[in-house]
Design a protein around this motif. Structure first.
Motif, PDB file in Angstrom:
ATOM      1  N   LYS A   1      -3.516  -1.519 -12.243  1.00 44.36           N
ATOM      2  CA  LYS A   1      -4.731  -0.735 -12.042  1.00 44.36           C
ATOM      3  C   LYS A   1      -5.352  -0.945 -10.662  1.00 44.36           C
ATOM      4  O   LYS A   1      -6.509  -0.609 -10.437  1.00 44.36           O
ATOM      5  CB  LYS A   1      -5.750  -1.073 -13.135  1.00 44.36           C
ATOM      6  N   GLY A   2      -4.582  -1.513  -9.744  1.00 49.26           N
ATOM      7  CA  GLY A   2      -5.074  -1.697  -8.390  1.00 49.26           C
ATOM      8  C   GLY A   2      -5.116  -0.381  -7.622  1.00 49.26           C
ATOM      9  O   GLY A   2      -4.533   0.630  -8.031  1.00 49.26           O
ATOM     10  N   PHE A   3      -5.790  -0.404  -6.487  1.00 50.39           N
ATOM     11  CA  PHE A   3      -5.962   0.808  -5.672  1.00 50.39           C
ATOM     12  C   PHE A   3      -4.620   1.428  -5.289  1.00 50.39           C
ATOM     13  O   PHE A   3      -4.394   2.631  -5.481  1.00 50.39           O
ATOM     14  CB  PHE A   3      -6.768   0.452  -4.421  1.00 50.39           C
ATOM     15  N   LEU A   4      -3.702   0.627  -4.765  1.00 46.39           N
ATOM     16  CA  LEU A   4      -2.393   1.154  -4.371  1.00 46.39           C
ATOM     17  C   LEU A   4      -1.504   1.420  -5.579  1.00 46.39           C
ATOM     18  O   LEU A   4      -0.664   2.323  -5.545  1.00 46.39           O
ATOM     19  CB  LEU A   4      -1.704   0.190  -3.407  1.00 46.39           C
ATOM     20  N   ASP A   5      -1.680   0.648  -6.650  1.00 44.69           N
ATOM     21  CA  ASP A   5      -0.953   0.912  -7.898  1.00 44.69           C
ATOM     22  C   ASP A   5      -1.191   2.342  -8.370  1.00 44.69           C
ATOM     23  O   ASP A   5      -0.293   2.988  -8.930  1.00 44.69           O
ATOM     24  CB  ASP A   5      -1.426  -0.031  -9.015  1.00 44.69           C
ATOM     25  N   LEU A   6      -2.414   2.820  -8.170  1.00 47.48           N
ATOM     26  CA  LEU A   6      -2.803   4.145  -8.650  1.00 47.48           C
ATOM     27  C   LEU A   6      -2.561   5.239  -7.609  1.00 47.48           C
ATOM     28  O   LEU A   6      -2.131   6.345  -7.943  1.00 47.48           O
ATOM     29  CB  LEU A   6      -4.282   4.139  -9.049  1.00 47.48           C
ATOM     30  N   LEU A   7      -2.838   4.924  -6.343  1.00 46.17           N
ATOM     31  CA  LEU A   7      -2.782   5.960  -5.310  1.00 46.17           C
ATOM     32  C   LEU A   7      -1.355   6.343  -4.928  1.00 46.17           C
ATOM     33  O   LEU A   7      -1.047   7.533  -4.772  1.00 46.17           O
ATOM     34  CB  LEU A   7      -3.549   5.502  -4.068  1.00 46.17           C
ATOM     35  N   VAL A   8      -0.477   5.362  -4.766  1.00 44.23           N
ATOM     36  CA  VAL A   8       0.896   5.663  -4.333  1.00 44.23           C
ATOM     37  C   VAL A   8       1.611   6.599  -5.319  1.00 44.23           C
ATOM     38  O   VAL A   8       2.172   7.627  -4.906  1.00 44.23           O
ATOM     39  CB  VAL A   8       1.694   4.363  -4.096  1.00 44.23           C
ATOM     40  N   PRO A   9       1.612   6.310  -6.627  1.00 50.06           N
ATOM     41  CA  PRO A   9       2.256   7.254  -7.554  1.00 50.06           C
ATOM     42  C   PRO A   9       1.618   8.641  -7.540  1.00 50.06           C
ATOM     43  O   PRO A   9       2.313   9.647  -7.689  1.00 50.06           O
ATOM     44  CB  PRO A   9       2.080   6.585  -8.924  1.00 50.06           C
ATOM     45  N   GLU A  10       0.293   8.690  -7.350  1.00 51.21           N
ATOM     46  CA  GLU A  10      -0.396   9.980  -7.342  1.00 51.21           C
ATOM     47  C   GLU A  10       0.052  10.845  -6.166  1.00 51.21           C
ATOM     48  O   GLU A  10       0.273  12.058  -6.313  1.00 51.21           O
ATOM     49  CB  GLU A  10      -1.908   9.766  -7.283  1.00 51.21           C
ATOM     50  N   ILE A  11       0.192  10.243  -4.997  1.00 52.02           N
ATOM     51  CA  ILE A  11       0.625  11.001  -3.817  1.00 52.02           C
ATOM     52  C   ILE A  11       1.993  11.633  -4.057  1.00 52.02           C
ATOM     53  O   ILE A  11       2.204  12.829  -3.817  1.00 52.02           O
ATOM     54  CB  ILE A  11       0.665  10.086  -2.578  1.00 52.02           C
ATOM     55  N   PHE A  12       2.929  10.840  -4.567  1.00 54.04           N
ATOM     56  CA  PHE A  12       4.295  11.348  -4.715  1.00 54.04           C
ATOM     57  C   PHE A  12       4.483  12.173  -5.985  1.00 54.04           C
ATOM     58  O   PHE A  12       5.402  12.996  -6.051  1.00 54.04           O
ATOM     59  CB  PHE A  12       5.288  10.194  -4.619  1.00 54.04           C
ATOM     60  N   ARG A  13       3.605  11.980  -6.968  1.00 49.87           N
ATOM     61  CA  ARG A  13       3.630  12.857  -8.144  1.00 49.87           C
ATOM     62  C   ARG A  13       3.424  14.303  -7.716  1.00 49.87           C
ATOM     63  O   ARG A  13       4.046  15.224  -8.257  1.00 49.87           O
ATOM     64  CB  ARG A  13       2.533  12.438  -9.127  1.00 49.87           C
ATOM     65  N   ARG A  14       2.576  14.493  -6.716  1.00 50.97           N
ATOM     66  CA  ARG A  14       2.302  15.838  -6.212  1.00 50.97           C
ATOM     67  C   ARG A  14       3.507  16.441  -5.494  1.00 50.97           C
ATOM     68  O   ARG A  14       3.550  17.651  -5.260  1.00 50.97           O
ATOM     69  CB  ARG A  14       1.091  15.801  -5.280  1.00 50.97           C
ATOM     70  N   LEU A  15       4.471  15.596  -5.150  1.00 51.17           N
ATOM     71  CA  LEU A  15       5.707  16.066  -4.518  1.00 51.17           C
ATOM     72  C   LEU A  15       6.859  16.106  -5.515  1.00 51.17           C
ATOM     73  O   LEU A  15       8.003  16.366  -5.136  1.00 51.17           O
ATOM     74  CB  LEU A  15       6.076  15.148  -3.346  1.00 51.17           C
ATOM     75  N   GLY A  16       6.553  15.807  -6.786  1.00 52.63           N
ATOM     76  CA  GLY A  16       7.581  15.823  -7.817  1.00 52.63           C
ATOM     77  C   GLY A  16       8.485  14.613  -7.809  1.00 52.63           C
ATOM     78  O   GLY A  16       9.614  14.674  -8.308  1.00 52.63           O
ATOM     79  N   LEU A  17       7.980  13.490  -7.273  1.00 51.39           N
ATOM     80  CA  LEU A  17       8.798  12.284  -7.149  1.00 51.39           C
ATOM     81  C   LEU A  17       8.091  11.081  -7.769  1.00 51.39           C
ATOM     82  O   LEU A  17       6.879  10.924  -7.602  1.00 51.39           O
ATOM     83  CB  LEU A  17       9.071  11.975  -5.672  1.00 51.39           C
ATOM     84  N   PRO A  18       8.839  10.206  -8.449  1.00 54.50           N
ATOM     85  CA  PRO A  18       8.238   8.954  -8.926  1.00 54.50           C
ATOM     86  C   PRO A  18       8.135   7.955  -7.778  1.00 54.50           C
ATOM     87  O   PRO A  18       8.979   7.940  -6.875  1.00 54.50           O
ATOM     88  CB  PRO A  18       9.236   8.471  -9.985  1.00 54.50           C
ATOM     89  N   ALA A  19       7.102   7.146  -7.803  1.00 52.06           N
ATOM     90  CA  ALA A  19       6.913   6.141  -6.751  1.00 52.06           C
ATOM     91  C   ALA A  19       6.071   5.006  -7.295  1.00 52.06           C
ATOM     92  O   ALA A  19       5.312   5.178  -8.253  1.00 52.06           O
ATOM     93  CB  ALA A  19       6.244   6.765  -5.525  1.00 52.06           C
ATOM     94  N   GLU A  20       6.196   3.843  -6.656  1.00 50.79           N
ATOM     95  CA  GLU A  20       5.415   2.681  -7.067  1.00 50.79           C
ATOM     96  C   GLU A  20       5.094   1.819  -5.856  1.00 50.79           C
ATOM     97  O   GLU A  20       5.820   1.827  -4.855  1.00 50.79           O
ATOM     98  CB  GLU A  20       6.189   1.854  -8.097  1.00 50.79           C
ATOM     99  N   ALA A  21       3.986   1.108  -5.952  1.00 49.10           N
ATOM    100  CA  ALA A  21       3.620   0.119  -4.941  1.00 49.10           C
ATOM    101  C   ALA A  21       4.049  -1.252  -5.442  1.00 49.10           C
ATOM    102  O   ALA A  21       3.831  -1.588  -6.611  1.00 49.10           O
ATOM    103  CB  ALA A  21       2.115   0.146  -4.691  1.00 49.10           C
ATOM    104  N   VAL A  22       4.681  -2.031  -4.569  1.00 52.69           N
ATOM    105  CA  VAL A  22       5.145  -3.366  -4.942  1.00 52.69           C
ATOM    106  C   VAL A  22       4.575  -4.388  -3.965  1.00 52.69           C
ATOM    107  O   VAL A  22       4.499  -4.142  -2.762  1.00 52.69           O
ATOM    108  CB  VAL A  22       6.689  -3.450  -4.970  1.00 52.69           C
ATOM    109  N   GLY A  23       4.153  -5.527  -4.498  1.00 48.42           N
ATOM    110  CA  GLY A  23       3.527  -6.551  -3.682  1.00 48.42           C
ATOM    111  C   GLY A  23       4.502  -7.613  -3.217  1.00 48.42           C
ATOM    112  O   GLY A  23       5.422  -7.985  -3.945  1.00 48.42           O
ATOM    113  N   TYR A  24       4.299  -8.081  -1.998  1.00 49.80           N
ATOM    114  CA  TYR A  24       5.057  -9.195  -1.424  1.00 49.80           C
ATOM    115  C   TYR A  24       4.078 -10.321  -1.103  1.00 49.80           C
ATOM    116  O   TYR A  24       2.971 -10.064  -0.616  1.00 49.80           O
ATOM    117  CB  TYR A  24       5.733  -8.784  -0.117  1.00 49.80           C
TER     118      TYR A  24
END
Length: 251
Positions: free
Chosen positions: A50-73
Motif C-alpha cells: 500500500k505504499g505510494f510507489l506500490d500503488l502508482l507504478v501499477p496504475e501507470i502501466f495498467r493504463r497501457l495494458g501492462l502489468p507492473a510492480e515496484a520492488v525495493g532494494y
C-alpha cells in the motif's frame, strides 16, 4: 479415398480438434510484470503493498495494458546498476539526470513527486527558510547525504550518524535538537516510533523525482509519461498520494 486413409484422416481431424479445444480452454498465461526498482523504503514501498510507489507504478502501466510492480532494494546503488543492465525494467523514482551516469536508462518526462528534504524537532518549532536557521541548533543527519553535507560547514554544530535508526534515536534521546531527513520517510518513522517530533517547514531542499525505463522499453517512455499526466488530471494520482503519503501528516 481408401477406408484406411479415410479412417486415418478422421483420427487426425479428431486429434486436431481436441488439441484446438484444449488450447482454447486453457487459461491465458499472464504476462510477466515490469519490475521498476527503488532504493527507498516505507511509505514509498511497503510490505502490505500500500505504499505510494506500490500503488502508482501499477496504475501507470495498467493504463497501457501492462502489468507492473515496484520492488525495493536495500542497496540503492545496486538498484541503479541492475536497471541499467536490464535485469530490472527500470527505476520507479530517482533524481533528474541519472541517464548521464547510467546510459541505458531513459527518463519518463513527467515528474513522479517532489522529494523534500526537511528538518524535524521535538522541542523547537521555527520556519526553516534556509540552512542558516539551523545555526543555533545541534543538528543531526546521516553520513553521505550530500544534500546536507554541502550546506553544513564547520561553523554548524553537527552530529553525523550511519542510518535512520540512529538518527531518530539521536532526536529521541535529546542528543540533537534538530535532525534532517527526507519528508515522507521521516513522517513514517516518527509515527512508527511514536516520537512527538514536529515536521519543520518549508523544506530546506526540494528535488524533482522521475521514473526511468531501460532502453529495451524505449517505446513505452512517452506513453508512460502520458499515462502519468492522465492520472494526475483525473484525480487518481491525488487519491494515491493522499492515502499513502498525505495521511502521514493528518492530525
Amino acid at each position: 479415398m481408401s477406408l484406411i486413409a479415410t479412417s486415418l484422416f478422421r483420427s487426425w481431424r479428431r486429434g486436431l480438434l481436441l488439441a484446438l479445444w484444449v488450447l482454447a480452454s486453457a487459461p491465458a498465461v499472464a504476462a510477466e510484470p515490469l519490475r521498476l526498482n527503488t532504493g527507498v523504503g516505507a511509505p514509498y514501498i511497503q510490505a502490505d503493498g500500500k505504499g505510494f510507489l506500490d500503488l502508482l507504478v501499477p496504475e501507470i502501466f495498467r493504463r497501457l495494458g501492462l502489468p507492473a510492480e515496484a520492488v525495493g532494494y536495500v542497496a540503492s546503488e545496486r538498484a541503479m546498476i541492475n536497471a541499467n543492465k536490464g535485469l530490472d525494467d527500470g527505476i520507479a523514482m530517482r533524481i533528474k539526470g541519472l541517464e548521464a551516469a547510467y546510459p541505458n536508462l531513459l527518463r519518463v518526462d513527467e515528474k513522479i513527486i517532489d522529494n523534500d528534504f526537511v528538518a524535524y524537532s521535538i522541542h523547537h518549532n521555527f520556519p526553516t527558510t534556509g540552512f542558516e536557521t539551523l545555526r543555533p541548533h545541534q543538528v543531526g543527519y546521516i553520513v553521505g547525504w550530500k544534500v546536507f553535507e554541502a550546506k553544513l560547514d564547520a561553523s554548524y554544530s553537527v552530529t553525523r550518524v550511519q542510518d535512520a535508526d540512529q538518527l531518530f534515536k539521536l532526536l529521541g534521546n535529546d542528543r540533537a535538537s534538530v535532525v534532517l531527513f527526507e519528508r515522507w520517510q521521516g513522517n513514517w518513522l516518527i509515527r512508527q516510533r511514536g516520537l512527538p517530533a514536529k515536521l519543520l517547514l518549508p523544506p530546506l531542499v526540494s528535488t524533482e523525482m522521475y521514473m526511468y525505463l531501460h532502453v529495451k522499453h524505449a517505446h513505452l517512455v512517452e506513453p508512460a509519461a502520458s499515462a502519468l499526466r492522465a492520472a494526475k488530471a483525473d484525480g487518481t494520482y491525488r487519491r494515491i498520494f493522499e492515502r499513502s503519503l498525505a495521511i502521514l501528516e493528518a492530525r
